[in-house]
Design a protein around this motif. Structure first.
Motif, PDB file in Angstrom:
ATOM      1  N   GLY B  22     -12.459  36.034 -94.658  1.00 56.82           N
ATOM      2  CA  GLY B  22     -13.350  35.203 -93.828  1.00 56.82           C
ATOM      3  C   GLY B  22     -13.195  33.829 -94.126  1.00 56.82           C
ATOM      4  O   GLY B  22     -12.989  33.107 -92.811  1.00 56.82           O
ATOM      5  N   LEU B  23     -13.244  33.500 -95.441  1.00 58.53           N
ATOM      6  CA  LEU B  23     -12.997  31.941 -95.706  1.00 58.53           C
ATOM      7  C   LEU B  23     -11.684  31.406 -95.332  1.00 58.53           C
ATOM      8  O   LEU B  23     -11.764  30.664 -94.417  1.00 58.53           O
ATOM      9  CB  LEU B  23     -13.110  31.874 -97.275  1.00 58.53           C
ATOM     10  CG  LEU B  23     -14.578  32.176 -97.661  1.00 58.53           C
ATOM     11  CD1 LEU B  23     -14.498  31.899 -99.290  1.00 58.53           C
ATOM     12  CD2 LEU B  23     -15.207  30.935 -97.246  1.00 58.53           C
ATOM     13  N   ILE B  24     -10.612  32.095 -95.282  1.00 51.45           N
ATOM     14  CA  ILE B  24      -9.429  31.517 -94.952  1.00 51.45           C
ATOM     15  C   ILE B  24      -9.143  31.718 -93.337  1.00 51.45           C
ATOM     16  O   ILE B  24      -8.707  30.687 -93.040  1.00 51.45           O
ATOM     17  CB  ILE B  24      -8.273  32.569 -95.495  1.00 51.45           C
ATOM     18  CG1 ILE B  24      -8.263  32.697 -96.897  1.00 51.45           C
ATOM     19  CG2 ILE B  24      -6.929  32.237 -94.899  1.00 51.45           C
ATOM     20  CD1 ILE B  24      -7.298  33.546 -97.684  1.00 51.45           C
ATOM     21  N   MET B  25      -9.638  32.587 -92.712  1.00 52.01           N
ATOM     22  CA  MET B  25      -9.746  32.564 -91.292  1.00 52.01           C
ATOM     23  C   MET B  25     -10.605  31.530 -90.751  1.00 52.01           C
ATOM     24  O   MET B  25     -10.146  30.957 -89.472  1.00 52.01           O
ATOM     25  CB  MET B  25      -9.964  33.980 -90.747  1.00 52.01           C
ATOM     26  CG  MET B  25      -8.951  35.114 -90.952  1.00 52.01           C
ATOM     27  SD  MET B  25      -7.471  34.640 -90.248  1.00 52.01           S
ATOM     28  CE  MET B  25      -7.814  34.693 -88.535  1.00 52.01           C
ATOM     29  N   SER B  26     -11.577  31.119 -91.375  1.00 53.70           N
ATOM     30  CA  SER B  26     -12.494  30.237 -90.713  1.00 53.70           C
ATOM     31  C   SER B  26     -12.196  28.615 -91.256  1.00 53.70           C
ATOM     32  O   SER B  26     -12.015  27.929 -90.303  1.00 53.70           O
ATOM     33  CB  SER B  26     -14.024  30.462 -90.941  1.00 53.70           C
ATOM     34  OG  SER B  26     -13.894  30.361 -92.769  1.00 53.70           O
ATOM     35  N   THR B  27     -11.909  28.583 -92.604  1.00 57.21           N
ATOM     36  CA  THR B  27     -11.592  27.052 -92.880  1.00 57.21           C
ATOM     37  C   THR B  27     -10.261  26.796 -92.835  1.00 57.21           C
ATOM     38  O   THR B  27      -9.942  25.537 -92.542  1.00 57.21           O
ATOM     39  CB  THR B  27     -12.163  27.033 -94.379  1.00 57.21           C
ATOM     40  OG1 THR B  27     -11.489  28.094 -95.209  1.00 57.21           O
ATOM     41  CG2 THR B  27     -13.663  27.170 -94.476  1.00 57.21           C
ATOM     42  N   LEU B  28      -9.244  27.563 -93.155  1.00 53.06           N
ATOM     43  CA  LEU B  28      -8.149  27.233 -93.274  1.00 53.06           C
ATOM     44  C   LEU B  28      -7.539  26.539 -91.536  1.00 53.06           C
ATOM     45  O   LEU B  28      -6.934  25.350 -91.506  1.00 53.06           O
ATOM     46  CB  LEU B  28      -7.116  28.293 -93.396  1.00 53.06           C
ATOM     47  CG  LEU B  28      -5.534  27.909 -93.611  1.00 53.06           C
ATOM     48  CD1 LEU B  28      -5.539  26.729 -95.028  1.00 53.06           C
ATOM     49  CD2 LEU B  28      -4.750  29.251 -93.762  1.00 53.06           C
ATOM     50  N   PRO B  29      -7.739  27.090 -90.553  1.00 50.55           N
ATOM     51  CA  PRO B  29      -7.497  26.579 -89.109  1.00 50.55           C
ATOM     52  C   PRO B  29      -8.184  25.185 -89.120  1.00 50.55           C
ATOM     53  O   PRO B  29      -7.545  24.271 -88.552  1.00 50.55           O
ATOM     54  CB  PRO B  29      -8.009  27.426 -88.202  1.00 50.55           C
ATOM     55  CG  PRO B  29      -8.060  28.715 -88.719  1.00 50.55           C
ATOM     56  CD  PRO B  29      -8.179  28.464 -90.069  1.00 50.55           C
ATOM     57  N   LEU B  32      -6.586  22.593 -91.284  1.00 46.80           N
ATOM     58  CA  LEU B  32      -5.361  22.269 -90.678  1.00 46.80           C
ATOM     59  C   LEU B  32      -5.219  21.356 -89.503  1.00 46.80           C
ATOM     60  O   LEU B  32      -4.655  20.218 -89.502  1.00 46.80           O
ATOM     61  CB  LEU B  32      -4.555  23.692 -90.409  1.00 46.80           C
ATOM     62  CG  LEU B  32      -4.057  24.310 -91.442  1.00 46.80           C
ATOM     63  CD1 LEU B  32      -3.239  25.678 -90.910  1.00 46.80           C
ATOM     64  CD2 LEU B  32      -2.838  23.523 -92.230  1.00 46.80           C
ATOM     65  N   ILE B  33      -6.267  21.883 -88.558  1.00 45.50           N
ATOM     66  CA  ILE B  33      -6.375  20.885 -87.516  1.00 45.50           C
ATOM     67  C   ILE B  33      -7.177  19.495 -87.801  1.00 45.50           C
ATOM     68  O   ILE B  33      -6.676  18.508 -87.353  1.00 45.50           O
ATOM     69  CB  ILE B  33      -7.470  21.374 -86.503  1.00 45.50           C
ATOM     70  CG1 ILE B  33      -6.963  22.858 -85.735  1.00 45.50           C
ATOM     71  CG2 ILE B  33      -7.942  20.835 -85.287  1.00 45.50           C
ATOM     72  CD1 ILE B  33      -7.823  23.727 -85.217  1.00 45.50           C
ATOM     73  N   SER B  34      -8.056  19.621 -88.763  1.00 48.15           N
ATOM     74  CA  SER B  34      -8.711  18.267 -89.261  1.00 48.15           C
ATOM     75  C   SER B  34      -7.636  17.345 -89.902  1.00 48.15           C
ATOM     76  O   SER B  34      -7.606  16.149 -89.623  1.00 48.15           O
ATOM     77  CB  SER B  34      -9.744  18.435 -90.346  1.00 48.15           C
ATOM     78  OG  SER B  34     -10.747  19.433 -89.403  1.00 48.15           O
ATOM     79  N   TYR B  38      -6.510  14.145 -88.683  1.00 47.58           N
ATOM     80  CA  TYR B  38      -6.761  12.910 -89.725  1.00 47.58           C
ATOM     81  C   TYR B  38      -5.711  11.842 -89.534  1.00 47.58           C
ATOM     82  O   TYR B  38      -5.692  10.596 -89.515  1.00 47.58           O
ATOM     83  CB  TYR B  38      -7.025  13.320 -90.822  1.00 47.58           C
ATOM     84  CG  TYR B  38      -7.225  12.498 -91.942  1.00 47.58           C
ATOM     85  CD1 TYR B  38      -8.391  11.559 -92.011  1.00 47.58           C
ATOM     86  CD2 TYR B  38      -6.231  12.350 -92.848  1.00 47.58           C
ATOM     87  CE1 TYR B  38      -8.357  10.707 -93.266  1.00 47.58           C
ATOM     88  CE2 TYR B  38      -6.508  11.328 -93.889  1.00 47.58           C
ATOM     89  CZ  TYR B  38      -7.628  10.467 -94.106  1.00 47.58           C
ATOM     90  OH  TYR B  38      -7.542   9.682 -95.244  1.00 47.58           O
ATOM     91  N   TYR B  39      -4.381  12.496 -89.880  1.00 50.67           N
ATOM     92  CA  TYR B  39      -3.081  11.827 -90.037  1.00 50.67           C
ATOM     93  C   TYR B  39      -2.942  10.837 -88.747  1.00 50.67           C
ATOM     94  O   TYR B  39      -2.781   9.845 -88.659  1.00 50.67           O
ATOM     95  CB  TYR B  39      -1.929  12.743 -90.224  1.00 50.67           C
ATOM     96  CG  TYR B  39      -0.864  12.336 -90.062  1.00 50.67           C
ATOM     97  CD1 TYR B  39      -0.501  11.385 -91.177  1.00 50.67           C
ATOM     98  CD2 TYR B  39       0.139  12.348 -89.085  1.00 50.67           C
ATOM     99  CE1 TYR B  39       0.817  10.807 -91.501  1.00 50.67           C
ATOM    100  CE2 TYR B  39       1.326  11.597 -89.231  1.00 50.67           C
ATOM    101  CZ  TYR B  39       1.753  10.899 -90.513  1.00 50.67           C
ATOM    102  OH  TYR B  39       2.823  10.100 -90.276  1.00 50.67           O
ATOM    103  N   HIS B  40      -3.161  11.656 -87.674  1.00 53.08           N
ATOM    104  CA  HIS B  40      -2.868  10.815 -86.213  1.00 53.08           C
ATOM    105  C   HIS B  40      -3.841   9.929 -85.963  1.00 53.08           C
ATOM    106  O   HIS B  40      -3.272   8.542 -85.506  1.00 53.08           O
ATOM    107  CB  HIS B  40      -2.584  11.855 -85.029  1.00 53.08           C
ATOM    108  CG  HIS B  40      -1.402  12.444 -85.133  1.00 53.08           C
ATOM    109  ND1 HIS B  40      -0.307  12.009 -84.906  1.00 53.08           N
ATOM    110  CD2 HIS B  40      -1.092  13.732 -85.669  1.00 53.08           C
ATOM    111  CE1 HIS B  40       0.789  13.007 -85.077  1.00 53.08           C
ATOM    112  NE2 HIS B  40       0.235  14.139 -85.525  1.00 53.08           N
ATOM    113  N   GLY B 263     -16.620  15.999 -91.418  1.00 49.88           N
ATOM    114  CA  GLY B 263     -15.708  17.086 -91.227  1.00 49.88           C
ATOM    115  C   GLY B 263     -15.783  18.139 -92.578  1.00 49.88           C
ATOM    116  O   GLY B 263     -16.071  19.246 -92.146  1.00 49.88           O
ATOM    117  N   LEU B 264     -15.793  17.489 -93.606  1.00 49.81           N
ATOM    118  CA  LEU B 264     -16.127  18.165 -94.811  1.00 49.81           C
ATOM    119  C   LEU B 264     -17.503  18.838 -94.918  1.00 49.81           C
ATOM    120  O   LEU B 264     -17.659  20.090 -95.335  1.00 49.81           O
ATOM    121  CB  LEU B 264     -16.005  17.248 -96.232  1.00 49.81           C
ATOM    122  CG  LEU B 264     -14.609  17.044 -96.591  1.00 49.81           C
ATOM    123  CD1 LEU B 264     -14.696  16.181 -97.668  1.00 49.81           C
ATOM    124  CD2 LEU B 264     -13.771  18.425 -97.201  1.00 49.81           C
TER     125      LEU B 264
END
Lengths: 332, 704
Positions: B22-29, B32-34, B38-40, B263-264
């Motif tokens: 659940g954590l991986i599926m919710s926080t990882l995307p 990654l998107i953030s 953030y970079y751009h 975001g955090l």
């Protein structure tokens, strides 16, 4: 057990992050700027200050002005200064020498340390407000309006403008230090320029009758700085016109005198905004050099000239700005 | 490292895996998107900041350049004026046109001030007042335009001198202007900048002449590429000044960092929510599994598992229902198994027969107490063929030796027990289909049948004697007739000898004697048959003469047949297979069957006896047209002491003994009867087959 511990830690983490985020998003409160003036005659400096701040990028909401005016009453000035200090502004802008001296005295008495910007003080070093022009070294910095040192220059300029003047009655205030210093400066210049000057102390209640009694043809009045002089300006202007004696003051607001040379109240206030900005940005007043006015204005009142029927030096005819009405409108 | 994490994750319970998933599926995307944005956004922000800084610097530097250019042009124009034109008014005009010019001077060829117009000072120059600094004066000799250093006047104001030479009467004079810089510098210093960016101005020597932080004023080499700042710089060419605008990266990226913080916060909130959901989901999904696992463990430990109550209709609900049913059945079966085990233990221990489990390597892995009792402790380690069979080689007809062999290697053997008494044992071997390899794939069953055999023999003998008793009057009558004949011939012969009958010649004498001998032999044969039948004998193996056996059997009942006038027909095929066994026992069977038939038929009844080949067997058939057997009596025909005959006519042992004997032959007996129309009894005995192998020598061999 592991799951409970995990939930506890995640909750703590989340609450901490939310807390930190709200702390970091703390809204900025406007900078409180206290302004003190001896009388409303100096209000133009406040207008200049606000304009200057605006042009430097401080808009409504960024700063908040707390203005205290003593309505030309020195006793009231003490009260107003106390009120201002009690309000704990981030810094105080004084609009003249008397206000600056008073506030210095109060702050020293009460051991309060608030940065002060003086928006035009004649000879601040000489009257003990600062230690040095480049490094003021205390809580005070601002604009030396140079009116003391400029007194000799004004004498020279007045003579250049109206070469027919032979004697200059120098109006000064014996009770005002700045005024006395200005007189000294004028005397030195007169000596250099070989001009005859006649000092006249306005603190003497009978100075007007004495002055009137001593007036001759080709005499002129030169008004020296001092807050009491400012309040007498209109009266003196009327005196000059009544007696057909050209007079030179400091400010263009002094409607009624033939000419003036000095930094305008507006310009001094406008220039003081730079000091306020520097202090807001974290600079110490002790390190901000005192400045001379960016601009001195040489103004000739056309109406007074016409009224007095005075011939001006043709070489200088294009130099001053001519005021064409008593409302203070200036023609370039 | 990654493998360790994976291994560790594998070892975790399902609820932890669900949580991690659940954590991986919710926080990882989300992360990654953030990160991508953030970079751009950071790059974009950097570009915008630099553009803005560049624009501001261009404007400011443009303003300064423009002002100085204008100033320079006016001073240059002033210099171009003739001596006469350079009046005080023109000076004042120069000052009036340029607010930054503090004073304008004309210097002579030595650099002394000849004329001056100043904003602050008196216009009268001092005597031999040198306007140029030494450095500026030197430079002035070489250049057409010279800017001095940034200096400070008596009031501490930054000023800079500008001088342009002009020639007058062959002398190189100069027009100079002192330029007040405080307005420019003040503007640069105090201009409010967003996000803590700051401006500063460096003179041509790299000295800071304007800075928004006054403490940095007059320092050298402020620009350091290593500083963590975003900034641009531009050069004001004529003056050699450099204007720099900078902003520390920490403040420049503050909006993005704030975005990251937000975001955090979102990630943390999402993590918290997802954690709660995942933990709930984990418990929701694993609670039934835990319950099932607990139930399984209880079952495994042999405890009674309480039914799992799940108020769900999903797969888990069905699974728990199945588990409850399975658990119930398992408990029921376990109980039944215990019961059966208990029964089996009682049977195994109380059966009186010896049981042993034997591996395919002939190793005895288990013996029941009965069998253990038959052997000494040191013997149990021996292979089964030595322990039980007393041989040094595996038995040939054993299923262990020959896995393809059908049957159970049923055989009778003699063996002495611990008391050194010879006993008769029945030995059978049964292959076990579901045995665990190495734990005994064969069950060996050994029964002490000594008493049973003795009893059987006694019954057979009893049956024989009973038959003999029933046939006794017939025998007496049968013997009586030849005896009477002998008697008649003997008396007649004696009379004629006493009368000296001359007709009695040798021929007639021989005739008389032959008659006497013939009847005597007849008597002898009858008694011989009787003796033979009544003889108590053990089971002997020999080739049976089927025809003779049938005839002997008929001979025993011949009188009864005659007496009742029964038509007796015997049909014996000529080519019958060879039977191996005890002919007396077969005769006892046949006599019993014929006797039963005689009892069943009335006078002038009909009895058929036949022997014929039937595949690999010899089929004996005894049929009659007698009264038949009631249907209800048929199932009990072979029960001992069961008889339908009247009292005194039968013992009820006949068919039971027949059944036992036929069983020993390895054959079968079958009765068909219709009440009122007769009975047919068929006995099938396998040909050329040793049904039982007696090994009387086993014991002796073993003993020896």
């Amino acid at each position: 057990m592991k799951t409970k511990l995990y939930l506890f830690l995640v909750t703590i983490l989340t609450v901490s992050i939310i807390f930190l985020t709200f702390i970091s998003n703390d809204n900025k409160t406007p900078v409180k700027i206290g302004v003190v003036m001896i009388g409303d005659g100096r209000h133009e400096k406040l207008t200049g200050l606000k304009k200057g701040m605006q042009e430097l990028g401080y808009h409504e909401g960024d700063v908040k002005y707390v203005v205290k005016s003593a309505h030309d009453d020195e006793e009231v000035l003490d009260t107003k200064i106390n009120e201002l200090i009690k309000g704990k502004p981030a810094l105080i802008v004084t609009l003249g020498g008397i206000e600056t001296l008073k506030i210095k005295e109060k702050m020293e008495q009460q051991h309060i340390k608030i940065p002060v910007v003086f928006a035009g003080v004649a000879a601040p070093k000489e009257i003990g407000i600062i230690k040095d022009y480049r490094l003021p070294g205390g809580l005070f910095t601002g604009i030396n309006n140079y009116h003391t040192n400029l007194s000799g220059k004004r004498l020279e300029l007045f003579h250049d403008l109206v070469p027919s003047i032979q004697r200059f009655h120098i109006l000064y205030d014996e009770n005002i230090e700045v005024s006395k210093l200005s007189l000294e400066n004028t005397k030195q210049a007169a000596e250099k320029l070989s001009l005859k000057i006649l000092p006249c102390n306005v603190s003497d209640p009978s100075f007007k009758s004495k002055l009137k009694g001593s007036l001759q043809k080709n005499d002129a009045l030169l008004i020296l700085p001092g807050f009491r002089m400012e309040s007498l300006t209109k009266e003196m202007a009327q005196f000059s016109r009544d007696n057909k004696v050209p007079a030179m003051g400091i400010y263009e607001q002094e409607a009624g005198v033939l000419a003036s040379y000095g930094a305008s109240f507006f310009d001094q206030g406008y220039q003081a905004a730079r000091f306020v900005s520097l202090i807001i940005q974290g600079n110490s007043p002790a390190e901000i050099p005192v400045e001379l006015p960016d601009r001195f204005r040489f103004i000739v009142n056309q109406d007074v000239k016409n009224e007095l029927g005075i011939e001006l030096n043709k070489n200088l005819i294009h130099i001053p700005d001519f005021i064409i009405s008593e409302e203070g409108e200036v023609s370039p | 490292m990654f493998n360790k994490i994976i291994q560790r994750l594998h070892a975790q319970p399902i609820r932890i895996k669900v949580l991690v998933f659940g954590l991986i599926m919710s926080t990882l995307p989300l992360l990654l998107i953030s990160s991508y944005y953030y970079y751009h956004v950071k790059m974009d922000l950097k570009e915008r900041i630099l553009d803005k800084q560049e624009l501001m610097l261009d404007n400011l530097s443009g303003e300064i350049e423009l002002e100085f250019n204008q100033m320079f042009q006016r001073v240059q124009m002033f210099a171009a004026l003739t001596e006469q034109d350079k009046e005080k008014g023109v000076f004042y005009e120069l000052l009036q046109q340029n607010e930054s010019i503090e004073e304008a001077v004309i210097t002579n060829e030595k650099g002394y001030v000849e004329q001056r117009v100043s904003r602050y000072r008196l216009n009268i120059p001092d005597e031999n007042e040198q306007w140029f600094s030494e450095e500026m004066w030197s430079a002035f000799q070489l250049k057409e335009r010279i800017y001095g250093k940034v200096e400070f006047n008596q009031f501490g104001q930054p000023v800079m001198k500008l001088a342009i030479p002009y020639m007058e009467n062959g002398k190189r004079k100069a027009v100079g202007a002192t330029i007040q810089l405080q307005k420019i510098i003040g503007k640069i210093s105090s201009l409010r900048q967003d996000h803590f960016s700051y401006l500063y101005l460096l003179d041509r020597n790299g000295k800071v002449i304007a800075h928004q932080d006054n403490s940095k004023l007059h320092q050298n080499k402020l620009v350091d590429d290593n500083r963590d700042v975003l900034g641009v710089r531009t050069e004001i060419k004529d003056l050699g000044w450099t204007m720099v605008m900078e902003q520390s990266k920490s403040t420049a990226y503050a909006p993005i960092n704030e975005m990251v913080r937000n975001g955090l916060m979102v990630v943390a909130i999402v993590t918290l929510i997802v954690s709660i959901i995942s933990i709930y989901a984990g418990f929701y999904f694993t609670a039934p599994i835990v319950l099932l696992d607990k139930g399984m463990k209880n079952l495994k430990a042999g405890c009674q598992a309480a039914p799992i109550k799940l108020n769900r209709d999903d797969e888990f609900g069905k699974l728990s229902q199945s588990f409850n049913e399975m658990s119930e059945k398992l408990q029921e079966k376990t109980q039944r198994l215990k019961q059966e085990k208990e029964q089996l233990n009682v049977i195994v221990n109380g059966i009186g027969a010896g049981l042993a489990l034997v591996t395919k390597d002939y190793k005895v892995t288990w013996m029941n107490p009965v069998l253990e009792n038959w052997f000494n402790n040191e013997e149990v380690e021996l292979p089964c063929y030595t322990l039980i069979g007393g041989t040094s080689q595996p038995c040939e007809n054993c299923p262990i030796t020959c896995p393809g062999l059908t049957g159970s290697a049923d055989m009778i053997m003699r063996m002495k027990n611990k008391q050194n008494v010879e006993r008769l044992f029945r030995h059978r071997v049964f292959p076990l289909n579901h045995a665990i390899e190495g734990e005994g794939e064969y069950l060996v069953m050994i029964e002490d049948i000594t008493e049973q055999k003795e009893m059987e023999e006694k019954i057979i003998q009893t049956d024989k004697l009973s038959a003999l008793g029933l046939m006794a009057s017939g025998f007496a009558h049968e013997v009586n007739n030849p005896l009477a004949t002998i008697n008649v011939y003997a008396e007649d012969l004696i009379d004629r000898l006493e009368q000296n009958d001359k007709d009695l010649d040798e021929v007639e004498m021989a005739y008389y004697l032959s008659k006497i001998k013939e009847n005597t032999e007849r008597c002898k044969r009858i008694t011989g048959n009787l003796l033979n039948f009544s003889r108590k004998s053990n089971w002997t193996l020999s080739q049976i003469n089927i025809k003779e056996t049938i005839q002997s059997s008929i001979g025993l009942v011949e009188h009864l047949l005659k007496k009742k006038g029964i038509i007796f027909l015997a049909s014996i095929e000529e080519e019958l297979p060879i039977l191996i066994g005890d002919s007396l026992k077969l005769m006892q069977v046949l006599v019993n069957l014929i006797n039963n038939a005689i009892d069943a038929v009335e006078n002038e009844g009909k009895i058929n006896i036949s022997a014929k080949k039937d595949k690999d067997s010899v089929m004996f058939s005894v049929s009659d047209n007698g009264c038949g057997i009631p249907k209800k009596a048929l199932p009990r025909l072979f029960d001992p002491f069961y008889t339908t005959k009247p009292v005194g006519k039968g013992t009820g042992l006949g068919l039971s003994v027949c059944y036992g004997i036929v069983e020993e032959f390895g054959g079968s007996i079958h009765v068909e009867s219709n009440e009122g129309s007769g009975t047919t009894v068929q006995v099938s005995i396998p040909a050329e087959k040793r049904v039982r192998e007696e090994k009387p020598y086993n014991l002796s061999e073993k003993e020896s």
